[in-house]
Design an enzyme around this catalytic site. Sequence first.
Site, mmCIF file in Angstrom:
data_model
loop_
_atom_site.group_PDB
_atom_site.id
_atom_site.type_symbol
_atom_site.label_atom_id
_atom_site.label_comp_id
_atom_site.label_asym_id
_atom_site.label_seq_id
_atom_site.Cartn_x
_atom_site.Cartn_y
_atom_site.Cartn_z
ATOM 1 N N CYS B 92 1.099 -1.411 0.148
ATOM 2 C CA CYS B 92 -0.087 -0.151 -0.355
ATOM 3 C C CYS B 92 1.031 0.891 0.092
ATOM 4 C CB CYS B 92 -0.873 -0.115 1.392
ATOM 5 S SG CYS B 92 -2.133 1.442 1.148
ATOM 6 N N CYS B 95 -0.628 4.241 1.967
ATOM 7 C CA CYS B 95 -0.517 4.282 3.667
ATOM 8 C C CYS B 95 0.023 3.106 4.057
ATOM 9 C CB CYS B 95 -2.188 4.835 4.043
ATOM 10 S SG CYS B 95 -3.283 3.902 3.622
ATOM 11 N N SER B 96 -0.846 2.108 4.216
ATOM 12 C CA SER B 96 -0.542 0.935 5.378
ATOM 13 C C SER B 96 -1.760 -0.028 4.586
ATOM 14 C CB SER B 96 -0.234 0.781 6.868
ATOM 15 O OG SER B 96 -1.611 1.470 7.581
ATOM 16 N N CYS B 97 -2.509 -0.045 3.937
ATOM 17 C CA CYS B 97 -3.488 -0.813 3.801
ATOM 18 C C CYS B 97 -3.722 -2.093 3.719
ATOM 19 C CB CYS B 97 -4.440 -0.725 2.435
ATOM 20 S SG CYS B 97 -5.405 1.036 2.786
#
Lengths: 220, 197
Positions: B92, B95-97
């Site tokens: 991702c 962000c940090s999906c």
Amino acid sequence: MIYRSNADLGGQDVRDAVLPEPEGELFHADWEPRVLALTLAMNAAGLWNIDASRAARETLPHYRELSYYQIWLAGLEKLLLQSGAAQPDEIDQGRALHAAVAASKVLHAGEVAAVLARGSPTVRKPISPARYALGMRVRTLSVAPPHHTRLPAYTRGKCGVVERIHGAHVFADTHAQGLGEQPQWLYTVAFDETELWGVSRPRQRSTVSVDAWEPYLEPV
Amino acid sequence: MELRVRALETVLTQKGYIDPAALDVLIDTYQTKVGPRNGARVVARAWCDGEFRNWLLHDATAAIASLGFSGRQGEHMVAVENTPDVHNLVVCTLCSCYPWPILGLPPTWYKSAPYRARVVKDPRGVLEDFGVSLPETVRIRIWDSTAEVRYLVVPQRPKGSLRLSERELAELVTRDSMIGTGLPLEPGITPAAGTPI
């Protein structure tokens, strides 16, 4: 108005090595799990949505100097101030000094498992037929909009192929701005490596895809 | 940081927005209940059961839910299968999906600038950081999770694992092999990298 995301990192010139980490290592300080839990609990309170919370985090001016859970903490404080749920003096002094705003709900301990298991699906009924079909070539918009968006900079103005169609989903761009869900068709669009990076680096035999909402795309 | 977090928790509790007991339940959930051993069970089932594998590849959300894993950050799942010709890798960049119900919380490197910046442009260099080197003939397919779809990599079943039970197979499935930065363990090698949750 200029909107600047400090989180859009794909393809940027970062040379540092990636440092692998063992599976069980989840937190690196005692406060980190508290920030995780506070954030999840406040997300359930209904004062903002997930897209607004991503927007709050990615626009933090010091995003790149902060650790992950520092970003979450700063993002949470920002959302509390923006929504009026807390005032600066309360955050400074660590106690309630003003009346609370009406939250839609409080997440109670007994409901946590059910709330997590339910999640927040984003698929919605489409309001129009899909404009693109599998295998079609599309081009992404080249100009970034002045608000939260989910098309990474490294894929702007690039030609790709529609590989998957995921139905209509809540549109992050409008949702983040408080303009409603405005569901849009969502596609996986795959790009050849030379389209993305030119010949500036040796070919690696790689293909990259993003999930792009229909308004990000135009026909080729 | 410790004080700042405690102060915030106090404000939110006093204002009635949160139930402090819910915080403990949330933390316990991701520390002891939801982690990559869930995903390992999904992969092992796909290795053993052709019908489940097909279901997983065509409707991952439903197939995964049939094993009891669903919900937050896994509402819309897609499973992508490694083959001798294609190696899948998930990131991702924005962000940090990450697919929480089956992999738990993302590791630090997954959320870090080097991984997010480099993996889309230099996937083979990033794989080297993990000690993984793939033949030049293998195409690397990188999935940037930019919306609410979450990806699970189904690694190739290791050679020499024919006689193993589903349970033993699950022990070979590492977290990194389900993100694409690693390969499953080979039978007979004890997991060095982790404490199974």
